[in-house]
Design a protein around this motif. Structure first.
Motif, PDB file in Angstrom:
ATOM      1  N   VAL A  61       0.856  -1.195   0.000  1.00 29.73           N
ATOM      2  CA  VAL A  61       0.000   0.000   0.000  1.00 29.73           C
ATOM      3  C   VAL A  61       0.891   1.245   0.000  1.00 29.73           C
ATOM      4  O   VAL A  61       0.707   2.159  -0.810  1.00 29.73           O
ATOM      5  CB  VAL A  61      -0.954   0.010   1.218  1.00 29.73           C
ATOM      6  CG1 VAL A  61      -1.746   1.311   1.271  1.00 29.73           C
ATOM      7  CG2 VAL A  61      -1.904  -1.190   1.166  1.00 29.73           C
ATOM      8  N   ARG A  73      -2.251   7.434   3.753  1.00 30.61           N
ATOM      9  CA  ARG A  73      -2.758   6.060   3.663  1.00 30.61           C
ATOM     10  C   ARG A  73      -4.285   6.104   3.583  1.00 30.61           C
ATOM     11  O   ARG A  73      -4.936   6.691   4.446  1.00 30.61           O
ATOM     12  CB  ARG A  73      -2.318   5.271   4.902  1.00 30.61           C
ATOM     13  CG  ARG A  73      -2.599   3.779   4.773  1.00 30.61           C
ATOM     14  CD  ARG A  73      -2.111   3.006   5.983  1.00 30.61           C
ATOM     15  NE  ARG A  73      -2.733   1.683   5.984  1.00 30.61           N
ATOM     16  CZ  ARG A  73      -2.193   0.597   5.417  1.00 30.61           C
ATOM     17  NH1 ARG A  73      -1.038   0.665   4.851  1.00 30.61           N
ATOM     18  NH2 ARG A  73      -2.831  -0.564   5.438  1.00 30.61           N
ATOM     19  N   LYS A  80      -7.323   1.296  -0.796  1.00 32.61           N
ATOM     20  CA  LYS A  80      -6.178   0.548  -0.260  1.00 32.61           C
ATOM     21  C   LYS A  80      -5.814  -0.592  -1.203  1.00 32.61           C
ATOM     22  O   LYS A  80      -4.645  -0.853  -1.479  1.00 32.61           O
ATOM     23  CB  LYS A  80      -6.559  -0.079   1.092  1.00 32.61           C
ATOM     24  CG  LYS A  80      -6.144   0.730   2.288  1.00 32.61           C
ATOM     25  CD  LYS A  80      -6.317  -0.110   3.534  1.00 32.61           C
ATOM     26  CE  LYS A  80      -7.189   0.637   4.506  1.00 32.61           C
ATOM     27  NZ  LYS A  80      -7.580  -0.118   5.670  1.00 32.61           N
ATOM     28  N   ASP A 145      -3.767  -8.507  -0.891  1.00 30.69           N
ATOM     29  CA  ASP A 145      -4.635  -7.379  -0.521  1.00 30.69           C
ATOM     30  C   ASP A 145      -5.783  -7.140  -1.486  1.00 30.69           C
ATOM     31  O   ASP A 145      -6.857  -6.706  -1.081  1.00 30.69           O
ATOM     32  CB  ASP A 145      -3.792  -6.096  -0.448  1.00 30.69           C
ATOM     33  CG  ASP A 145      -2.858  -6.099   0.748  1.00 30.69           C
ATOM     34  OD1 ASP A 145      -3.342  -6.278   1.867  1.00 30.69           O
ATOM     35  OD2 ASP A 145      -1.643  -5.923   0.551  1.00 30.69           O
ATOM     36  N   THR A 217       0.099  -0.724  10.178  1.00 34.41           N
ATOM     37  CA  THR A 217      -1.322  -0.923  10.425  1.00 34.41           C
ATOM     38  C   THR A 217      -1.599  -1.458  11.820  1.00 34.41           C
ATOM     39  O   THR A 217      -2.561  -1.066  12.456  1.00 34.41           O
ATOM     40  CB  THR A 217      -1.947  -1.917   9.414  1.00 34.41           C
ATOM     41  OG1 THR A 217      -1.131  -3.074   9.389  1.00 34.41           O
ATOM     42  CG2 THR A 217      -2.046  -1.318   8.036  1.00 34.41           C
TER      43      THR A 217
END
Ligand SMILES: Nc1ncnc2c1ncn2[C@@H]1O[C@H](COP(=O)(O)OP(=O)(O)O)[C@@H](O)[C@H]1O
Ligand SMILES: N[C@@H](CCC(=O)OP(=O)(O)O)C(=O)O
Length: 367
Positions: A61, A73, A80, A145, A217
Motif C-alpha cells: 500500500v 494512507r 487501499k 490485498d 497498520t
C-alpha cells in the motif's frame, strides 16, 4: 531461559523475517530501495551461513500511494486495494532486483487468511514455500490485498508472518519494524524503557502497546499478539529495528526476544485456535465454562443455553460464556439445527446415536 531464546534464534535453521511498511516505505518518498537493499544484504548473509529464510514483506500500500498521486494512507478498502495492486508490483520487483545482485531468485507468494484456514489451500501454500526453499529461491510473502475483504483480512502482516512461521515449521520469527524493540509504553509519547526479554505473560504486565505509525497498520499490539501466536507453535520471536537487521540476523543482542511456550500446541489445536474462521457460536452456562476452561473437559449438551450461526458438524465455533465473552474455540460434532434440539439436555437423555460430546476436549482450545 532468555539466553536459550536468543541462542535458538541465532542458530535457527529456518527463519521467517517480517518487514513492516514503516521500514520500507515513507509517505513522501514511497518505496525506499536503498533500505530494501540493506535488508536483502542481511538476509542473503544469513542464507549463505546455512539458514532458509522466508520473507514476509509489507509495504504494497505504501509503495502504491505516490504513483497514484495519493498523499496519505487511504481509509477505504477499495483505494487501499488499488494502492496495493500498484505497490505490490513495485515491491516484488524491488526484492527481485535486490536479490539478483547475489544471483538469487525470488518468488512472490500472496496469501489470504482464508488460504491459511482452509486445509487444501494451506497444504498448497506449504508445498509452494517448501519447493521454493528447495530450489534456493527466497519467497516474498504478502497478504493478497486485492482480493481480501474486510472480514477476510489478516489483523495485519505480523499475524500473517506468525501463521507462515507455523506453516513452514520455522525455528524463529524475526519482526523488523521502525522501533528497536518492545517498550513499556509507546516510545513516541515520551519516556519509555526497552524490555529486552519476554519470558512469560507476567513480563507484559503494565506494558502499554500502542498503535502504529502513518504507514503501519497493526502497531505494537499486533506484534504482541503475533509473538504470542508464534509462541503457541513453539517459535521464538525477535522484535528489532529494520536498521539493525544485520545484527538481528547474525545473533547480536538487539531488540526484544520472546520465549516460546515450552510445550507447543498440536497442529490441530493451533489451527482451531489461530487459523480457522469460526462459523457460529455456542452459548454456555457458568458450569460449562468452568468445565471446559478450568477442567479441560469436553462440552456436553447440558451446559449449552443457546446456539447462533448456521454451521455443520466439523466446523469451528466460538464458545461464549455469560456476558457474550468468548472463552474457547472448538470443532463441533453436530450441525447447528441438531444442537437446537439437544441443548440443555443431559447426554444420557439423548437418542443413542447422539450420545457424544458436542465439542470433544481434544478439539477444544481455551482462549
Ligand atoms: N509499547 C510499545 N513499544 C514499542 N513501540 C510501540 C509501543 N506502542 C506503540 N508503538 C509504536 O508501534 C510502531 C510499530 O508498529 P507499526 O507502525 O504497525 O510497524 P510496522 O509497519 O513495522 O508493522 C512503532 O513505531 C511505535 O511507535
Ligand atoms: N499488506 C499490506 C501490509 C499490511 C500490514 O500489516 O502492514 P504492517 O503493519 O506495516 O506490517 C501492504 O503490503 O501494504
Amino acid at each position: 531461559m532468555l539466553g536459550s531464546t536468543r541462542e535458538s534464534i541465532a542458530s535457527a535453521h529456518s527463519i521467517v523475517v517480517k518487514i513492516g511498511s514503516s521500514a520500507l516505505t515513507s509517505l513522501v518518498a514511497g518505496l525506499d530501495t536503498h533500505r530494501l537493499d540493506l535488508l536483502a544484504d542481511a538476509i542473503e548473509a544469513r542464507m549463505r551461513a546455512g539458514s532458509d529464510v522466508v520473507v514476509v514483506s509489507s509495504g504494497a500500500v505504501g509503495a502504491g500511494l505516490a504513483p497514484l498521486g495519493l498523499t496519505k494512507r487511504p481509509r477505504d478498502l477499495a483505494t487501499k486495494q488499488a494502492a496495493a495492486s500498484v505497490g505490490q508490483l513495485a515491491l516484488a520487483h524491488a526484492w527481485g532486483t535486490s536479490f539478483a545482485r547475489y544471483g538469487r531468485t525470488v518468488g512472490q507468494v500472496l496469501l489470504t487468511a482464508d488460504d491459511i484456514a482452509r486445509r487444501t489451500q494451506h497444504r498448497n501454500a506449504q508445498r509452494t514455500l517448501d519447493r521454493l526453499r528447495a530450489l534456493h529461491a527466497v519467497a516474498i510473502v504478502n497478504e493478497n490485498d486485492t482480493v481480501a475483504t474486510t472480514e477476510l483480512r489478516f489483523g495485519d502482516n505480523d499475524r500473517l508472518a506468525a501463521l507462515v512461521a507455523h506453516l513452514v515449521g520455522a525455528d524463529a520469527l524475526i519482526l523488523l519494524s521502525d522501533v528497536d524493540g518492545l517498550y513499556d509504553g509507546d516510545p513516541r509519547k515520551g519516556d519509555a524503557t526497552l524490555i529486552p526479554e519476554v519470558n512469560s505473560p507476567e513480563d507484559l504486565d503494565g506494558v502499554v502497546a500502542g498503535s502504529g505509525g502513518a504507514l503501519g497498520t497493526g502497531g505494537m499490539a499486533s506484534k504482541l499478539s503475533a509473538a504470542r501466536l508464534a509462541a503457541d507453535s513453539g517459535v521464538p520471536v525477535l522484535l528489532a529495528a529494520a536498521s539493525d537487521a544485520a545484527q538481528a540476523l547474525s545473533g547480536a543482542d538487539v531488540g526484544t526476544a520472546f520465549a516460546p511456550r515450552p510445550t507447543r500446541l498440536s497442529a490441530r489445536r493451533f489451527w482451531v485456535r489461530h487459523a480457522a474462521d469460526t462459523s457460529g457460536d455456542l452459548h454456555l452456562d457458568e458450569g460449562a465454562v468452568r468445565a471446559v476452561v478450568s477442567k479441560r473437559r469436553s462440552l456436553l449438551s447440558a451446559g449449552i443455553v443457546g446456539v447462533s450461526g448456521d454451521f455443520h458438524a466439523g466446523d469451528v465455533v466460538s464458545l461464549m460464556g455469560p456476558g457474550e465473552k468468548p472463552v474457547a474455540r472448538g470443532v463441533v460434532a453436530f450441525d447447528a439445527a441438531e444442537i437446537e434440539e439437544i441443548l440443555g439436555r443431559s447426554t444420557a437423555d439423548l437418542p443413542a446415536d447422539m450420545q457424544r460430546p458436542v465439542v470433544h476436549a481434544d478439539d477444544l482450545v481455551a482462549l
